[in-house]
Design a protein around this motif. Sequence first.
Motif, PDB file in Angstrom:
ATOM      1  N   PHE A  20       8.226   4.290  -3.963  1.00  0.00           N
ATOM      2  CA  PHE A  20       8.897   3.224  -4.600  1.00  0.00           C
ATOM      3  C   PHE A  20      10.469   3.269  -4.487  1.00  0.00           C
ATOM      4  O   PHE A  20      10.911   2.395  -4.069  1.00  0.00           O
ATOM      5  CB  PHE A  20       8.163   2.793  -5.771  1.00  0.00           C
ATOM      6  N   LEU A  21      10.826   4.267  -5.167  1.00  0.00           N
ATOM      7  CA  LEU A  21      12.355   4.353  -5.430  1.00  0.00           C
ATOM      8  C   LEU A  21      12.923   4.393  -4.132  1.00  0.00           C
ATOM      9  O   LEU A  21      14.054   4.098  -3.877  1.00  0.00           O
ATOM     10  CB  LEU A  21      12.676   5.541  -6.513  1.00  0.00           C
ATOM     11  N   THR A  22      12.238   5.324  -3.171  1.00  0.00           N
ATOM     12  CA  THR A  22      13.055   5.572  -1.866  1.00  0.00           C
ATOM     13  C   THR A  22      12.971   4.245  -0.956  1.00  0.00           C
ATOM     14  O   THR A  22      13.917   4.022  -0.479  1.00  0.00           O
ATOM     15  CB  THR A  22      12.007   6.374  -0.981  1.00  0.00           C
ATOM     16  N   ALA A  23      11.986   3.368  -1.306  1.00  0.00           N
ATOM     17  CA  ALA A  23      12.045   1.877  -0.490  1.00  0.00           C
ATOM     18  C   ALA A  23      12.988   1.140  -1.130  1.00  0.00           C
ATOM     19  O   ALA A  23      13.951   0.348  -0.472  1.00  0.00           O
ATOM     20  CB  ALA A  23      10.767   1.514  -0.711  1.00  0.00           C
ATOM     21  N   PRO A  30       8.184  -1.602   0.038  1.00  0.00           N
ATOM     22  CA  PRO A  30       7.316  -0.650  -0.298  1.00  0.00           C
ATOM     23  C   PRO A  30       5.868  -0.907   0.503  1.00  0.00           C
ATOM     24  O   PRO A  30       5.811  -2.024   0.708  1.00  0.00           O
ATOM     25  CB  PRO A  30       7.116  -0.851  -1.847  1.00  0.00           C
ATOM     26  N   SER A  31       5.176   0.365   0.446  1.00  0.00           N
ATOM     27  CA  SER A  31       3.907   0.178   1.150  1.00  0.00           C
ATOM     28  C   SER A  31       3.081   0.855   0.262  1.00  0.00           C
ATOM     29  O   SER A  31       3.352   1.907  -0.197  1.00  0.00           O
ATOM     30  CB  SER A  31       3.924   0.814   2.575  1.00  0.00           C
ATOM     31  N   PRO A  32       1.910   0.506  -0.127  1.00  0.00           N
ATOM     32  CA  PRO A  32       1.206  -0.717   0.738  1.00  0.00           C
ATOM     33  C   PRO A  32       2.055  -2.046   0.092  1.00  0.00           C
ATOM     34  O   PRO A  32       2.638  -1.974  -1.363  1.00  0.00           O
ATOM     35  CB  PRO A  32      -0.134  -0.678   0.192  1.00  0.00           C
ATOM     36  N   SER A  33       1.840  -2.974   0.689  1.00  0.00           N
ATOM     37  CA  SER A  33       2.632  -4.535   0.125  1.00  0.00           C
ATOM     38  C   SER A  33       1.484  -5.065  -0.608  1.00  0.00           C
ATOM     39  O   SER A  33       0.264  -4.820  -0.671  1.00  0.00           O
ATOM     40  CB  SER A  33       2.897  -5.157   1.405  1.00  0.00           C
ATOM     41  N   PHE A  34       2.250  -6.055  -1.317  1.00  0.00           N
ATOM     42  CA  PHE A  34       1.230  -7.189  -2.143  1.00  0.00           C
ATOM     43  C   PHE A  34       0.236  -7.809  -1.222  1.00  0.00           C
ATOM     44  O   PHE A  34      -0.819  -7.776  -1.551  1.00  0.00           O
ATOM     45  CB  PHE A  34       2.245  -8.266  -2.845  1.00  0.00           C
ATOM     46  N   ASP A  35       0.540  -8.253   0.185  1.00  0.00           N
ATOM     47  CA  ASP A  35      -0.459  -8.625   0.976  1.00  0.00           C
ATOM     48  C   ASP A  35      -1.644  -7.760   1.202  1.00  0.00           C
ATOM     49  O   ASP A  35      -2.784  -8.005   1.326  1.00  0.00           O
ATOM     50  CB  ASP A  35       0.186  -9.346   2.093  1.00  0.00           C
TER      51      ASP A  35
END
Length: 60
Positions: A20-23, A30-35
């Motif tokens: 998350f922080l790298t993204a 970030p992955s996975p996305s909300f979708d």
Amino acid sequence: MAQGHMIGWEHTFTHQIRDFLTAIRDGTAPSPSFDEGLQVQRVLAAIEESAAAKSITVQL
């Protein structure tokens, strides 16, 4: 801990926050996305619906 399993369940959170922080740092999504998470929830809801209806096929 079973032999050969050096990473435990709790370590997944360390990897998750790192990703998350790298993204954020790199300006990428970030992955996975909300979708992607929403699609997983839809599949899980369909599994529950199917199980409640004696395993009939249901539409997502």
